[in-house]
Design a protein around this motif. Sequence first.
Motif, PDB file in Angstrom:
ATOM      1  N   LEU A  10       0.822  -1.209   0.000  1.00  0.00           N
ATOM      2  CA  LEU A  10       0.000   0.000   0.000  1.00  0.00           C
ATOM      3  C   LEU A  10       0.857   1.261   0.000  1.00  0.00           C
ATOM      4  O   LEU A  10       0.583   2.222  -0.726  1.00  0.00           O
ATOM      5  N   THR A  11       1.917   1.252   0.813  1.00  0.00           N
ATOM      6  CA  THR A  11       2.768   2.441   0.919  1.00  0.00           C
ATOM      7  C   THR A  11       3.388   2.800  -0.421  1.00  0.00           C
ATOM      8  O   THR A  11       3.367   3.965  -0.842  1.00  0.00           O
ATOM      9  N   MET A  12       3.964   1.805  -1.101  1.00  0.00           N
ATOM     10  CA  MET A  12       4.651   2.105  -2.359  1.00  0.00           C
ATOM     11  C   MET A  12       3.667   2.476  -3.467  1.00  0.00           C
ATOM     12  O   MET A  12       3.999   3.284  -4.348  1.00  0.00           O
ATOM     13  N   ARG A  13       2.477   1.927  -3.434  1.00  0.00           N
ATOM     14  CA  ARG A  13       1.479   2.320  -4.443  1.00  0.00           C
ATOM     15  C   ARG A  13       0.999   3.755  -4.192  1.00  0.00           C
ATOM     16  O   ARG A  13       0.791   4.517  -5.130  1.00  0.00           O
ATOM     17  N   LEU A  14       0.831   4.091  -2.917  1.00  0.00           N
ATOM     18  CA  LEU A  14       0.456   5.465  -2.597  1.00  0.00           C
ATOM     19  C   LEU A  14       1.590   6.425  -2.937  1.00  0.00           C
ATOM     20  O   LEU A  14       1.352   7.539  -3.444  1.00  0.00           O
ATOM     21  N   TYR A  15       2.837   5.990  -2.677  1.00  0.00           N
ATOM     22  CA  TYR A  15       3.982   6.827  -3.016  1.00  0.00           C
ATOM     23  C   TYR A  15       4.079   7.036  -4.531  1.00  0.00           C
ATOM     24  O   TYR A  15       4.454   8.121  -5.004  1.00  0.00           O
ATOM     25  N   ALA A  16       3.720   6.015  -5.311  1.00  0.00           N
ATOM     26  CA  ALA A  16       3.715   6.160  -6.772  1.00  0.00           C
ATOM     27  C   ALA A  16       2.727   7.239  -7.194  1.00  0.00           C
ATOM     28  O   ALA A  16       2.973   7.992  -8.145  1.00  0.00           O
ATOM     29  N   ARG A  17       1.602   7.345  -6.480  1.00  0.00           N
ATOM     30  CA  ARG A  17       0.634   8.417  -6.756  1.00  0.00           C
ATOM     31  C   ARG A  17       1.273   9.788  -6.486  1.00  0.00           C
ATOM     32  O   ARG A  17       1.008  10.753  -7.198  1.00  0.00           O
ATOM     33  N   TRP A  53      -1.853  12.735  -1.358  1.00  0.00           N
ATOM     34  CA  TRP A  53      -1.227  11.418  -1.463  1.00  0.00           C
ATOM     35  C   TRP A  53       0.034  11.326  -0.604  1.00  0.00           C
ATOM     36  O   TRP A  53       0.331  10.264  -0.043  1.00  0.00           O
ATOM     37  N   LEU A  54       0.776  12.426  -0.482  1.00  0.00           N
ATOM     38  CA  LEU A  54       1.970  12.439   0.361  1.00  0.00           C
ATOM     39  C   LEU A  54       1.592  12.203   1.824  1.00  0.00           C
ATOM     40  O   LEU A  54       2.225  11.398   2.528  1.00  0.00           O
ATOM     41  N   ARG A 108      13.475   2.525  -7.245  1.00  0.00           N
ATOM     42  CA  ARG A 108      12.737   1.630  -8.148  1.00  0.00           C
ATOM     43  C   ARG A 108      11.393   2.233  -8.585  1.00  0.00           C
ATOM     44  O   ARG A 108      10.910   1.943  -9.686  1.00  0.00           O
ATOM     45  N   ILE A 109      10.830   3.071  -7.742  1.00  0.00           N
ATOM     46  CA  ILE A 109       9.580   3.737  -8.134  1.00  0.00           C
ATOM     47  C   ILE A 109       9.872   4.912  -9.059  1.00  0.00           C
ATOM     48  O   ILE A 109       9.206   5.106 -10.086  1.00  0.00           O
ATOM     49  N   ALA A 110      10.877   5.704  -8.722  1.00  0.00           N
ATOM     50  CA  ALA A 110      11.145   6.938  -9.465  1.00  0.00           C
ATOM     51  C   ALA A 110      11.940   6.708 -10.740  1.00  0.00           C
ATOM     52  O   ALA A 110      11.866   7.506 -11.673  1.00  0.00           O
ATOM     53  N   GLY A 162      -5.770   2.615   4.292  1.00  0.00           N
ATOM     54  CA  GLY A 162      -4.953   2.608   3.085  1.00  0.00           C
ATOM     55  C   GLY A 162      -5.618   1.875   1.946  1.00  0.00           C
ATOM     56  O   GLY A 162      -5.633   2.345   0.799  1.00  0.00           O
ATOM     57  N   ALA A 163      -6.174   0.696   2.252  1.00  0.00           N
ATOM     58  CA  ALA A 163      -6.807  -0.098   1.202  1.00  0.00           C
ATOM     59  C   ALA A 163      -8.024   0.608   0.630  1.00  0.00           C
ATOM     60  O   ALA A 163      -8.221   0.655  -0.593  1.00  0.00           O
ATOM     61  N   SER A 164      -8.870   1.176   1.529  1.00  0.00           N
ATOM     62  CA  SER A 164     -10.087   1.847   1.043  1.00  0.00           C
ATOM     63  C   SER A 164      -9.724   3.074   0.206  1.00  0.00           C
ATOM     64  O   SER A 164     -10.351   3.340  -0.827  1.00  0.00           O
ATOM     65  N   THR A 165      -8.682   3.801   0.647  1.00  0.00           N
ATOM     66  CA  THR A 165      -8.253   4.968  -0.128  1.00  0.00           C
ATOM     67  C   THR A 165      -7.792   4.562  -1.518  1.00  0.00           C
ATOM     68  O   THR A 165      -8.145   5.177  -2.531  1.00  0.00           O
ATOM     69  N   TYR A 166      -6.998   3.492  -1.545  1.00  0.00           N
ATOM     70  CA  TYR A 166      -6.485   3.039  -2.836  1.00  0.00           C
ATOM     71  C   TYR A 166      -7.604   2.523  -3.733  1.00  0.00           C
ATOM     72  O   TYR A 166      -7.651   2.798  -4.933  1.00  0.00           O
TER      73      TYR A 166
END
Length: 690
Positions: free
Chosen positions: A30-37, A49-50, A164-166, A231-235
Amino acid sequence: MLTVLSCIAMDHDYGLVALAALVCVLGSVLTMRLYARVRRTEGLQKINWLFMSGIIGGSTIWTTHFIAMLSYKSSLPHAYEPTLTMLSLAAAIGMTTLGFLVTAMRKTGPTIELGGAIVGGGIALMHYMGMAAYQIMGVLQWDYSTYAASIVIGVVFGAVSANRIARPVTRFCKHGAVVALILAITGMHFTGMSAITILPADLVTIPTAMIPDNVLIIIVLALMGVMLGLGASTYVIDMHSSQIAAERFRYLSLHDPLTGLPNRAALNDYLGERVRRQKADNAKFAVLSFDLDRFKDVNDVHGHAAGDAVLRTVSERMTAILDEGEFLARIGGDEFVALTRNCFLKSDIRAFADRLTHEIVKPVEWDGNTLLVGTSVGIALYPEDARTPEELLAQADLAMYRSKAAGNRMVCFYEPSMDVAARDRALLAMDMRNGIERNEFELYYQRQNNSMTGDVVGLEVLLRWKHPVRGMVSPVEFIPIAEKNGFIHELGDWVLRTACIEAASWKRPLKIAVNVAPAQLADVNLPARVKEILRESGLDASRLELEITESGIIADQQHALQIIRQLKALGVRIAMDDYGTGYSSLSTLQNFPFDKIKIDRAFIGGVTRNRHSAAIVRSTIILAQSLDIPVLAEGVENEAHMDFLRKEGCMEVQGYLFGKPMPLSDLDHVVNGDAGEDEDRNAKPSSAAA
């Protein structure tokens, strides 16, 4: 490494370790997917998102640590200091948010890895604050090399996760970022745990007001549930919103915003799918191309709001009568394409076309006005006429243009001969552009005479094309093509320039009449070009007469009037050509400063045998005389015509009685001789077309 593994294997409860691992994995994903946003958004969305990624990431680090701590099997009494425990949660969230903020400051550069390292440092800070909150009846001894190694592990893998994300190089890099964050959290924790040794000490006591294991596990589980749920509901909400937006965007990209009908892209998709399916079942279908007639008149007279109302109403009516197996799209302007699979016989297709046509021609009530349009319909069949979507649409268009040329709401089916005609027109258009450079065009002149004396008073300029292969090509063939493809501007300039240069060299100052196409009259640069040509040629502006048709000014009368006034300001004369064949409204004669009216040959030919033609010519002459506008009659071929025109008071005539159009070389005695040498009244009348 053996110390770390032995710490996990010997000193921990496997069930709680598994729970810690589950929380770590889910939270890291969840953290890395939110960070990708965070990386993909800007402005307020980026801040949202931050904030969310910082909370989920920090909570994941904290809950993983304390579940792992609860899994640690210690025989000594222990508890957790509440202030440091909560401060460690704040530190985890704060450092994670700060790290993601630093990585998001720039799209490239070392701040990406720096921010990831800050996240890793935050893991270490939270861990050792949590260890400081760990109260036990014993003394902690530290292995500082392992202690330092734990911090390095957290910092390095934190930097890798952000990298790896950036800086992705494959689509799997997002998974590598999750793995790196998991390793940063777990590697740092268990390495840090193996760095301590607990020695029992009876003299050490646990203060009161500490948090026991059973209370802490409730706090951790509650936070874990809230964190993962939030986190899950937000995503999921974001994914659902993105899906809705994508579906909305796809709908808009495939539908016409005015009518709601499928657009050209949707038609291409549908038609392509039908072709693929038809190959399997060998059935056939028909493509119908519709173009609205008189739609431009609606726009010109009532404005684009009226035109939009017509398009919406017509679309709604046609859509309402569609049956299964029938499809309708608007592909632009006033063009529609329909498709039907219900076509066992041509009569079925014609019936479908008639149904749609019936809806199109119904009156449309708008703003107190009744608006009427017609339609032209062309039909192409699959697979008889074509087997690809592009060819089907092209051939339906060819048939539609044939229908439009025929008029009377005729429904035309595609025929191979239409392709031949279309290719021939295309070849002629290409040859036309090269014709000027190859000097294939030539000006012919036809005399205009005084009806009383027979003297030549002017010459009308007519264009002829001597094609090297086709021979003499009639203006009836190539002028419409030039008007359609825009070449009429270049061709018109050549005619005007050549005529003015030739006329300027004549000894006799005869007037020359040059036709101006509607497209030329609509060009705001026409007066400037005429002025430049007059300057270059040295021709007196009073000798130039520009002939325009009423159809050329009806589309935008104010614009046309402005152009005509600018031309007259140059000293150029303006004549209305083909009077009687267009709108011929009295308001046009009243509003436009014409210097001459030319009555069309279609009326002159019938003045001696058709009382309607005679009445029209007579009334036109009377009207022009009352407005002090000279009249010239075209198509005068015999003395009977002349007798009628003289009697009615028409002062100028043009026609085969005085001479057919001919090259300038055959008129040298007219343009360079004495006034008395232009008599050629013995020429035999002819009824051939000019």
